[in-house]
Design an enzyme around this catalytic site. Sequence first.
Site, PDB file in Angstrom:
ATOM      1  N   CYS A  44      17.939   5.428  29.052  1.00 40.48           N
ATOM      2  CA  CYS A  44      17.791   6.883  29.142  1.00 40.48           C
ATOM      3  C   CYS A  44      16.704   7.280  30.124  1.00 40.48           C
ATOM      4  O   CYS A  44      16.911   8.122  30.991  1.00 40.48           O
ATOM      5  CB  CYS A  44      17.490   7.472  27.771  1.00 40.48           C
ATOM      6  SG  CYS A  44      17.326   9.263  27.788  1.00 40.48           S
ATOM      7  N   CYS A  49      19.808   9.205  31.277  1.00 39.29           N
ATOM      8  CA  CYS A  49      19.687  10.655  31.061  1.00 39.29           C
ATOM      9  C   CYS A  49      18.658  11.324  31.965  1.00 39.29           C
ATOM     10  O   CYS A  49      18.935  12.362  32.585  1.00 39.29           O
ATOM     11  CB  CYS A  49      19.298  10.934  29.610  1.00 39.29           C
ATOM     12  SG  CYS A  49      19.988   9.836  28.386  1.00 39.29           S
ATOM     13  N   LYS A  52      19.278  11.046  35.847  1.00 43.14           N
ATOM     14  CA  LYS A  52      20.520  11.784  36.083  1.00 43.14           C
ATOM     15  C   LYS A  52      20.274  13.282  36.033  1.00 43.14           C
ATOM     16  O   LYS A  52      20.815  14.040  36.859  1.00 43.14           O
ATOM     17  CB  LYS A  52      21.563  11.379  35.051  1.00 43.14           C
ATOM     18  CG  LYS A  52      22.895  12.098  35.162  1.00 43.14           C
ATOM     19  CD  LYS A  52      23.812  11.692  34.034  1.00 43.14           C
ATOM     20  CE  LYS A  52      23.269  12.142  32.681  1.00 43.14           C
ATOM     21  NZ  LYS A  52      24.106  11.713  31.545  1.00 43.14           N
ATOM     22  N   TYR A 180      32.166  11.623  30.378  1.00 46.42           N
ATOM     23  CA  TYR A 180      31.072  12.516  30.754  1.00 46.42           C
ATOM     24  C   TYR A 180      30.257  11.978  31.922  1.00 46.42           C
ATOM     25  O   TYR A 180      29.795  12.747  32.777  1.00 46.42           O
ATOM     26  CB  TYR A 180      30.191  12.832  29.548  1.00 46.42           C
ATOM     27  CG  TYR A 180      29.303  11.707  29.078  1.00 46.42           C
ATOM     28  CD1 TYR A 180      28.000  11.590  29.535  1.00 46.42           C
ATOM     29  CD2 TYR A 180      29.762  10.759  28.171  1.00 46.42           C
ATOM     30  CE1 TYR A 180      27.175  10.555  29.100  1.00 46.42           C
ATOM     31  CE2 TYR A 180      28.951   9.730  27.738  1.00 46.42           C
ATOM     32  CZ  TYR A 180      27.660   9.634  28.208  1.00 46.42           C
ATOM     33  OH  TYR A 180      26.853   8.611  27.792  1.00 46.42           O
ATOM     34  N   GLU A 184      29.846  14.085  35.317  1.00 48.16           N
ATOM     35  CA  GLU A 184      28.488  14.466  35.726  1.00 48.16           C
ATOM     36  C   GLU A 184      28.193  14.003  37.149  1.00 48.16           C
ATOM     37  O   GLU A 184      27.675  14.774  37.973  1.00 48.16           O
ATOM     38  CB  GLU A 184      27.470  13.881  34.753  1.00 48.16           C
ATOM     39  CG  GLU A 184      27.465  14.572  33.408  1.00 48.16           C
ATOM     40  CD  GLU A 184      26.589  13.878  32.370  1.00 48.16           C
ATOM     41  OE1 GLU A 184      26.173  14.551  31.407  1.00 48.16           O
ATOM     42  OE2 GLU A 184      26.316  12.669  32.514  1.00 48.16           O
ATOM     43  N   HIS A 438      21.433  41.273  24.129  1.00 45.93           N
ATOM     44  CA  HIS A 438      22.182  41.855  25.243  1.00 45.93           C
ATOM     45  C   HIS A 438      21.234  42.251  26.381  1.00 45.93           C
ATOM     46  O   HIS A 438      20.156  42.775  26.129  1.00 45.93           O
ATOM     47  CB  HIS A 438      22.955  43.089  24.767  1.00 45.93           C
ATOM     48  CG  HIS A 438      23.777  43.719  25.834  1.00 45.93           C
ATOM     49  ND1 HIS A 438      24.978  43.185  26.260  1.00 45.93           N
ATOM     50  CD2 HIS A 438      23.555  44.842  26.590  1.00 45.93           C
ATOM     51  CE1 HIS A 438      25.465  43.953  27.221  1.00 45.93           C
ATOM     52  NE2 HIS A 438      24.627  44.965  27.432  1.00 45.93           N
ATOM     53  N   GLU A 443      25.516  36.128  23.558  1.00 44.32           N
ATOM     54  CA  GLU A 443      25.922  37.153  22.598  1.00 44.32           C
ATOM     55  C   GLU A 443      27.400  37.045  22.241  1.00 44.32           C
ATOM     56  O   GLU A 443      27.825  37.487  21.170  1.00 44.32           O
ATOM     57  CB  GLU A 443      25.612  38.549  23.144  1.00 44.32           C
ATOM     58  CG  GLU A 443      26.417  38.965  24.356  1.00 44.32           C
ATOM     59  CD  GLU A 443      26.026  40.356  24.850  1.00 44.32           C
ATOM     60  OE1 GLU A 443      26.191  41.321  24.083  1.00 44.32           O
ATOM     61  OE2 GLU A 443      25.545  40.468  25.995  1.00 44.32           O
TER      62      GLU A 443
END
Length: 460
Positions: A44, A49, A52, A180, A184, A438, A443
């Site tokens: 990682c 991770c 990356k 993934y 990615e 908002h 939302e």
Amino acid sequence: MPETYDYDLFVIGAGSGGVRAARLTALGGKRVGIAEEYRYGGTCVVRGCVPKKFMVYASEFSHIFETARGYGWTVDNPTFDWPTFLEAKDVEIARLSGIYAANLGKAGVDTFHARAVLKDAHTIDMGDKGTVTAEKILIATGGRPWVPEDLPGIEHVITSEEAFHLPALPKSIMIAGGGYIAVEFAGIFAGLGVETTLVYRGPNILRGFDDDVRAHMAGEIEKRGIKVVLGCQHESIEKTDAGLVSHLGNGMTLETEQIMFATGRIPHVKGLGLDKAGVELTEHGAIKVDGHSKTTADNIWAIGDVTDRMNLTPVAIREAVAFHETVFRNNPQAFDYEAVPTAVFSQPPVGTVGLTESEARKACGEIDVYLTRFRPMKTAFYGDDERTLMKLVVRAADDRVVGCHIVGPDAPEMIQLAGIAVKAGLTKAQWDATCAVHPSAAEELVTMRDKQTPQSMSAG
């Protein structure tokens, strides 16, 4: 078998899970050693991770510059320098790896930069670093990229590990895979100006994700200039003076400067001496463990990707904590793998937690589905066609939200908080009772009112 050992616990592998377990146990007053054959921090931190994510940040600027122009900024001919980025990335990775090593030392853990191999259930051989014994052993060696070794020309490809250290950016690249990691890196290379093709043997990318997410993502990444070829795979790879030629199963040939295989990862168990210690593997080559991460050897445990349960860094850390509590604090714990939020740092990114629609129909029976697609306010302003997708899957019997899926800007940030609600078992009525922020994309998660019907789902 000696009655006393050099260590109460010896950890093989200093990734996020192994380091957490070692530190907690040493801070509890136990004698702990840890061995790492590469760099502290594991996949990682060093080649996964973290680097990356730096590459994702770097590649996003090409799209940010387009947005800036849409808002009236003059952005004249921005350029990217790969060597400058690599140097900065490597400096930061070295800093983070150093922190892992330093924290182990502060906790009182003995660290060994060596490849550790089990000689028996209590003995660890580290080559020229010597042999030690331990009452208990934890294996946390992670995973490694898998490539089809029998594919002609496979020796010419790179994997995600080499992608972090390319001496120069290629002008063009083909990425094999649809998971993934493949998606990615396709976004990364395309964002950095590399002509990018993604080829995958399945009918759509991101197998295992919600089908609406998969379909939406395939369309969105093509808008970013990525060519997607589905339903076929490599038959061979040919090296020529001009580059690499991919010969695909559908008869297509495509020449690119580089080919990257992101076709999955496998547990890193080769050569660990597991058989000599009585540690068995599953049929898929992972270390077999029970609910408390204990292997088939009485004094050996395993956590993280090497067990191939849920291959995520935060999960490995939680497994490490559960191991420590169970083994050294007489407080048996097992990590709960239900409703774990996760993200794909693609472009656009994905955030997901809980069940897909298909999984929910099998597990829950009758369900309600709420789905919306919209143009984000930020990019709609200047006419960009990017669209966000949000989807809630609700168990009809009790109105509980059992799945949340988001594709669009800031999806990973939103899914972390949505994960709390899904994990807590909140109902759709409780989501709806939450006042919206908002204007924001998030939302939409608390304002979806119309259930999907068979007609609207087929039209969508």
